[in-house]
Write a protein that holds these residues in place. Structure first.
Motif, PDB file in Angstrom:
ATOM      1  N   VAL A 141       0.635  -1.583   0.213  1.00  0.00           N
ATOM      2  CA  VAL A 141      -0.376   0.397  -0.026  1.00  0.00           C
ATOM      3  C   VAL A 141       0.459   1.477   0.091  1.00  0.00           C
ATOM      4  O   VAL A 141       1.132   2.202  -0.843  1.00  0.00           O
ATOM      5  N   ALA A 142       1.823   1.085   0.979  1.00  0.00           N
ATOM      6  CA  ALA A 142       2.563   2.692   0.697  1.00  0.00           C
ATOM      7  C   ALA A 142       3.573   2.287  -0.101  1.00  0.00           C
ATOM      8  O   ALA A 142       3.909   3.265  -1.139  1.00  0.00           O
ATOM      9  N   ASP A 143       4.006   1.278  -0.698  1.00  0.00           N
ATOM     10  CA  ASP A 143       4.419   1.632  -2.265  1.00  0.00           C
ATOM     11  C   ASP A 143       3.601   2.127  -3.709  1.00  0.00           C
ATOM     12  O   ASP A 143       4.062   3.064  -3.982  1.00  0.00           O
ATOM     13  N   ILE A 144       2.289   1.982  -2.714  1.00  0.00           N
ATOM     14  CA  ILE A 144       1.472   2.606  -4.545  1.00  0.00           C
ATOM     15  C   ILE A 144       1.556   3.423  -4.367  1.00  0.00           C
ATOM     16  O   ILE A 144       1.381   4.895  -4.643  1.00  0.00           O
ATOM     17  N   GLU A 145       0.600   4.354  -3.264  1.00  0.00           N
ATOM     18  CA  GLU A 145       1.147   5.713  -1.783  1.00  0.00           C
ATOM     19  C   GLU A 145       2.281   6.503  -2.459  1.00  0.00           C
ATOM     20  O   GLU A 145       1.848   8.131  -2.924  1.00  0.00           O
ATOM     21  N   GLY A 146       3.342   5.902  -2.880  1.00  0.00           N
ATOM     22  CA  GLY A 146       4.630   6.527  -2.987  1.00  0.00           C
ATOM     23  C   GLY A 146       5.059   6.389  -5.039  1.00  0.00           C
ATOM     24  O   GLY A 146       5.767   7.772  -5.431  1.00  0.00           O
ATOM     25  N   GLU A 147       4.566   6.583  -5.516  1.00  0.00           N
ATOM     26  CA  GLU A 147       4.524   6.339  -6.288  1.00  0.00           C
ATOM     27  C   GLU A 147       4.132   8.440  -6.927  1.00  0.00           C
ATOM     28  O   GLU A 147       3.308   8.717  -6.173  1.00  0.00           O
ATOM     29  N   ASN A 148       4.989   8.617  -8.208  1.00  0.00           N
ATOM     30  CA  ASN A 148       4.481   9.956  -8.279  1.00  0.00           C
ATOM     31  C   ASN A 148       4.982  10.589  -7.406  1.00  0.00           C
ATOM     32  O   ASN A 148       4.402  11.797  -7.085  1.00  0.00           O
ATOM     33  N   LYS A 149       5.791  10.087  -6.147  1.00  0.00           N
ATOM     34  CA  LYS A 149       6.268  11.014  -4.611  1.00  0.00           C
ATOM     35  C   LYS A 149       7.755  11.108  -4.623  1.00  0.00           C
ATOM     36  O   LYS A 149       8.120  10.207  -5.123  1.00  0.00           O
ATOM     37  N   LYS A 150       8.541  12.423  -4.044  1.00  0.00           N
ATOM     38  CA  LYS A 150       9.832  11.959  -4.588  1.00  0.00           C
ATOM     39  C   LYS A 150      10.126  12.312  -2.998  1.00  0.00           C
ATOM     40  O   LYS A 150       9.534  13.120  -1.983  1.00  0.00           O
ATOM     41  N   LEU A 151      10.303  10.766  -2.037  1.00  0.00           N
ATOM     42  CA  LEU A 151       9.865  10.205  -0.831  1.00  0.00           C
ATOM     43  C   LEU A 151      11.893  10.579  -0.396  1.00  0.00           C
ATOM     44  O   LEU A 151      12.346  10.353  -1.286  1.00  0.00           O
ATOM     45  N   THR A 152      11.577  10.805   1.072  1.00  0.00           N
ATOM     46  CA  THR A 152      12.787   9.806   1.877  1.00  0.00           C
ATOM     47  C   THR A 152      13.836   8.766   1.123  1.00  0.00           C
ATOM     48  O   THR A 152      12.349   7.775   1.469  1.00  0.00           O
ATOM     49  N   VAL A 153      15.172   8.886   1.831  1.00  0.00           N
ATOM     50  CA  VAL A 153      15.817   7.682   1.951  1.00  0.00           C
ATOM     51  C   VAL A 153      15.090   7.324   3.029  1.00  0.00           C
ATOM     52  O   VAL A 153      15.255   5.362   2.680  1.00  0.00           O
ATOM     53  N   ARG A 154      14.415   7.065   4.229  1.00  0.00           N
ATOM     54  CA  ARG A 154      14.048   6.655   5.279  1.00  0.00           C
ATOM     55  C   ARG A 154      12.566   6.026   5.119  1.00  0.00           C
ATOM     56  O   ARG A 154      12.202   5.038   5.647  1.00  0.00           O
ATOM     57  N   GLU A 155      11.659   7.229   4.034  1.00  0.00           N
ATOM     58  CA  GLU A 155      10.392   6.691   3.625  1.00  0.00           C
ATOM     59  C   GLU A 155      10.603   5.206   2.623  1.00  0.00           C
ATOM     60  O   GLU A 155      10.054   4.813   3.007  1.00  0.00           O
ATOM     61  N   LEU A 156      12.047   5.062   1.807  1.00  0.00           N
ATOM     62  CA  LEU A 156      11.659   4.546   1.039  1.00  0.00           C
ATOM     63  C   LEU A 156      12.228   3.148   1.753  1.00  0.00           C
ATOM     64  O   LEU A 156      11.758   2.158   1.500  1.00  0.00           O
ATOM     65  N   GLU A 157      13.115   2.709   2.704  1.00  0.00           N
ATOM     66  CA  GLU A 157      13.634   2.111   3.510  1.00  0.00           C
ATOM     67  C   GLU A 157      12.235   1.264   4.607  1.00  0.00           C
ATOM     68  O   GLU A 157      12.026   0.286   3.888  1.00  0.00           O
ATOM     69  N   SER A 158      11.721   2.553   4.775  1.00  0.00           N
ATOM     70  CA  SER A 158      10.411   1.588   5.127  1.00  0.00           C
ATOM     71  C   SER A 158       9.259   1.134   4.263  1.00  0.00           C
ATOM     72  O   SER A 158       8.852  -0.326   4.792  1.00  0.00           O
ATOM     73  N   ILE A 159       9.427   1.936   3.492  1.00  0.00           N
ATOM     74  CA  ILE A 159       8.366   0.908   2.301  1.00  0.00           C
ATOM     75  C   ILE A 159       8.695  -0.502   2.009  1.00  0.00           C
ATOM     76  O   ILE A 159       7.918  -1.807   2.176  1.00  0.00           O
ATOM     77  N   HIS A 160      10.254  -1.001   1.638  1.00  0.00           N
ATOM     78  CA  HIS A 160      10.815  -2.480   1.787  1.00  0.00           C
ATOM     79  C   HIS A 160      10.992  -3.097   2.650  1.00  0.00           C
ATOM     80  O   HIS A 160      11.134  -4.068   2.725  1.00  0.00           O
ATOM     81  N   GLU A 161      11.866  -1.872   3.896  1.00  0.00           N
ATOM     82  CA  GLU A 161      11.624  -2.914   4.803  1.00  0.00           C
ATOM     83  C   GLU A 161      10.088  -4.152   5.511  1.00  0.00           C
ATOM     84  O   GLU A 161      10.535  -4.507   5.905  1.00  0.00           O
ATOM     85  N   HIS A 162       8.628  -2.915   5.005  1.00  0.00           N
ATOM     86  CA  HIS A 162       8.002  -4.068   4.809  1.00  0.00           C
ATOM     87  C   HIS A 162       7.271  -4.934   3.975  1.00  0.00           C
ATOM     88  O   HIS A 162       7.220  -6.202   4.160  1.00  0.00           O
ATOM     89  N   LYS A 163       7.793  -4.531   2.856  1.00  0.00           N
ATOM     90  CA  LYS A 163       7.390  -4.832   1.248  1.00  0.00           C
ATOM     91  C   LYS A 163       7.876  -5.866   0.883  1.00  0.00           C
ATOM     92  O   LYS A 163       7.619  -7.251   0.768  1.00  0.00           O
ATOM     93  N   THR A 164       9.169  -5.981   1.375  1.00  0.00           N
ATOM     94  CA  THR A 164      10.324  -6.923   0.622  1.00  0.00           C
ATOM     95  C   THR A 164      10.915  -8.023   2.314  1.00  0.00           C
ATOM     96  O   THR A 164      10.452  -8.836   2.634  1.00  0.00           O
TER      97      THR A 164
END
Length: 290
Positions: free
Chosen positions: A154-177
């Motif tokens: 869900v966070a990955d989908i909501e992050g599309e077309n947005k400039k995320l911070t590295v920490r936000e990106l890490e949080s997505i992948h910490e959960h998704k993968t």
């Protein structure tokens, strides 16, 4: 490592197909499920689980049902990820995706079937204690569900077309993968009756290899070969997703990759087990080309 991966990868595939084939269900549903189970893949998650059991000098086959259940959940997530409402992919591992072969409705139901049957497979494992079954089922549900993989998607989908911070990106992948990879090693530890301090070190190891896995995925989306990967490259850029290379440059992403590998191996070095196989798997994750 390659011998262990090949031998046990085939064992897991055969076990999954045989157990599903033995179930009473509509033939079209069975065909759709088995199609995706036989579609190939590295089997990294179940191999990690079995390798963790081996690291504690126990029989890896003690974890065969749990490893198969884990791979079934991973497979369901791929079937659903490929749907038109999600990533809308036509190819998976060089073959038509499930919904291209069987239609969207059957693909959704095949994924649903894999998800729910995975818990039955663990619950009915006669080789596990009841306490360990409860612990494994609870942990698997947490890692795969809204606090884990589903929430990360869900966070990955909501992050599309947005400039995320590295920490936000890490949080997505910490959960998704990362959460399912974390389950892999923790489940191996639980089945091996590992002490709590060893489980904590396994969790640290899994955290870092989970992020390394995703960073390498992002790098391969730029530098990888479509022929080897089995699906189009450059899809992250076309969907305007934030990735490690887009935030850190390709060189920065590769530095981050090596950092997480070093931290993962450091966690293993603190453990009183034969961690050679787990170390090889971590390095394989970083060096893989698909």
């Amino acid at each position: 490592m390659k011998e262990f991966q090949q031998q046990h990868g085939e064992l897991i595939t055969n076990h999954m197909v045989e157990t599903v084939d033995s179930l009473s269900m509509p033939s079209n549903l069975k065909r759709a499920i088995i199609y995706s189970l036989q579609a190939g893949g590295k089997r990294i998650r179940p191999i990690l689980l079995l390798a963790t059991i081996k690291a504690f000098n126990k029989d890896p086959l003690l974890g065969l049902n749990t490893a198969s259940a884990l791979e079934m959940i991973h497979t369901y997530s791929l079937i659903h990820d490929d749907l038109p409402s999600m990533d809308d992919d036509d190819l998976r591992r060089g073959k038509p995706t499930n919904h291209k072969m069987f239609g969207e409705a059957m693909a959704i139901l095949a994924g649903d079937g894999l998800l729910t049957y995975s818990f039955q497979l663990v619950a009915e494992d006669k080789g596990l204690t009841n306490d360990n079954k409860i612990r494994l089922i609870g942990l698997l549900a947490k890692c795969a569900g809204p606090e884990g993989m589903v929430g990360g998607q869900v966070a990955d989908i909501e992050g599309e077309n947005k400039k995320l911070t590295v920490r936000e990106l890490e949080s997505i992948h910490e959960h998704k993968t990362g959460k399912l990879l974390m389950f892999s090693v923790l489940a191996g530890g639980i089945i091996s009756e590992a002490p709590e301090e060893q489980l904590q070190l396994l969790e640290q190891f899994a955290y870092h290899i989970g992020l390394a896995f995703q960073i390498q995925d992002d790098i391969l989306d730029i530098e990888g070969s479509e022929e080897i990967i089995g699906k189009p490259v450059g899809s992250d850029e076309s969907k305007r997703k934030s990735t490690y290379p887009s935030l850190l440059t390709i060189g920065g992403a590769k530095e981050k990759l090596q950092f997480h590998l070093k931290e993962a191996l450091s966690s293993l070095d603190q453990m009183t087990i034969d961690s050679s196989l787990l170390s090889e798997i971590a390095q394989l994750i970083v060096a893989r080309n698909h």
